[in-house]
Design a protein around this motif. Structure first.
Motif, mmCIF file in Angstrom:
data_model
loop_
_atom_site.group_PDB
_atom_site.id
_atom_site.type_symbol
_atom_site.label_atom_id
_atom_site.label_comp_id
_atom_site.label_asym_id
_atom_site.label_seq_id
_atom_site.Cartn_x
_atom_site.Cartn_y
_atom_site.Cartn_z
ATOM 1 N N GLU A 46 0.825 -1.209 0.000
ATOM 2 C CA GLU A 46 0.000 0.000 0.000
ATOM 3 C C GLU A 46 0.864 1.265 0.000
ATOM 4 O O GLU A 46 0.491 2.269 -0.602
ATOM 5 N N VAL A 49 2.171 1.922 -3.432
ATOM 6 C CA VAL A 49 1.100 2.528 -4.231
ATOM 7 C C VAL A 49 1.010 4.026 -3.932
ATOM 8 O O VAL A 49 0.850 4.840 -4.852
ATOM 9 N N GLU A 50 1.129 4.414 -2.660
ATOM 10 C CA GLU A 50 1.085 5.837 -2.287
ATOM 11 C C GLU A 50 2.191 6.627 -2.989
ATOM 12 O O GLU A 50 1.953 7.713 -3.533
ATOM 13 N N SER A 52 3.837 5.741 -5.661
ATOM 14 C CA SER A 52 3.558 5.699 -7.101
ATOM 15 C C SER A 52 2.556 6.778 -7.489
ATOM 16 O O SER A 52 2.755 7.511 -8.468
ATOM 17 N N ARG A 53 1.494 6.908 -6.724
ATOM 18 C CA ARG A 53 0.479 7.930 -7.012
ATOM 19 C C ARG A 53 1.041 9.340 -6.856
ATOM 20 O O ARG A 53 0.718 10.234 -7.639
ATOM 21 N N LEU A 54 1.872 9.546 -5.859
ATOM 22 C CA LEU A 54 2.503 10.850 -5.660
ATOM 23 C C LEU A 54 3.305 11.248 -6.904
ATOM 24 O O LEU A 54 3.195 12.377 -7.389
ATOM 25 N N GLU A 56 3.054 9.907 -10.001
ATOM 26 C CA GLU A 56 2.177 9.990 -11.181
ATOM 27 C C GLU A 56 1.410 11.302 -11.239
ATOM 28 O O GLU A 56 1.254 11.880 -12.308
ATOM 29 N N HIS A 57 0.929 11.777 -10.106
ATOM 30 C CA HIS A 57 0.138 13.008 -10.087
ATOM 31 C C HIS A 57 1.007 14.265 -10.187
ATOM 32 O O HIS A 57 0.474 15.366 -10.349
ATOM 33 N N SER A 58 2.316 14.100 -10.101
ATOM 34 C CA SER A 58 3.215 15.248 -10.163
ATOM 35 C C SER A 58 3.764 15.513 -11.566
ATOM 36 O O SER A 58 4.381 16.539 -11.804
ATOM 37 N N ARG A 61 1.502 13.114 -18.055
ATOM 38 C CA ARG A 61 1.785 12.094 -19.067
ATOM 39 C C ARG A 61 1.519 12.597 -20.487
ATOM 40 O O ARG A 61 2.059 12.063 -21.441
#
Length: 154
Positions: A46, A49-50, A52-54, A56-58, A61
């Motif tokens: 988990e 994943v946190e 990874s999301r940090l 990806e959202h920065s 794409r």
């Protein structure tokens, strides 16, 4: 191309606040980003994943596509940062020195400049018929070793 330092700057504060540390961050050809994180208590999926999301959202794409992998280093992977040595205190390790000689033992002590590995082995003393258990302490400086990794058992 996304820079390694951008990613390090992005995740450093969160990792530190949460009690984790970056083992390695690599940006490979084709914007393939690999992030290795660890802590003294392991890394739950988990948390990967946190992070990874940090990341990806920065990044956008649409502007620059990338592939992202966030994981923890597996057992048997060479140590890359000092925190990994501290995490593995009193655990079995394998050390390969710069000459290719392999030493196995228990990681007994870690300092800023090196570490000590305790090896126990049966040795036949001079003039005796039976082997005896003897303890050897091998001191290494970090620049004397090619790699150090945790192993499951001796």
């Amino acid at each position: 191309m996304i820079a390694k330092q951008q990613i390090m700057d992005l995740i450093a504060e969160k990792l530190e606040d949460d009690g984790f540390y970056a083992v390695d961050v690599a940006v490979k050809p084709g914007n393939r980003i690999e992030i290795l994180i660890d802590s003294d208590h392991g890394v739950p999926i988990e948390y990967c994943v946190e992070i990874s999301r940090l990341v990806e959202h920065s990044f956008d794409r649409e502007e620059e596509d990338f592939e992202l992998e966030v994981s923890s280093p597996g057992i048997g992977q060479p140590f890359k940062v000092l925190q990994q040595y501290h995490k593995c205190l009193n655990r079995p390790v394998e050390v390969m020195d710069n000459d290719g000689k392999v030493q196995k033992g228990i990681l007994e002590e870690v300092t800023d400049s090196g570490f000590v590995v305790k090896e126990e082995k049966m040795v036949k003393p001079e003039g005796k018929k039976k082997k005896e258990l003897q303890v050897f302490r091998h001191q290494f400086s970090f620049d004397e070793v090619k790699r150090v990794k945790e192993i499951l058992s001796l």
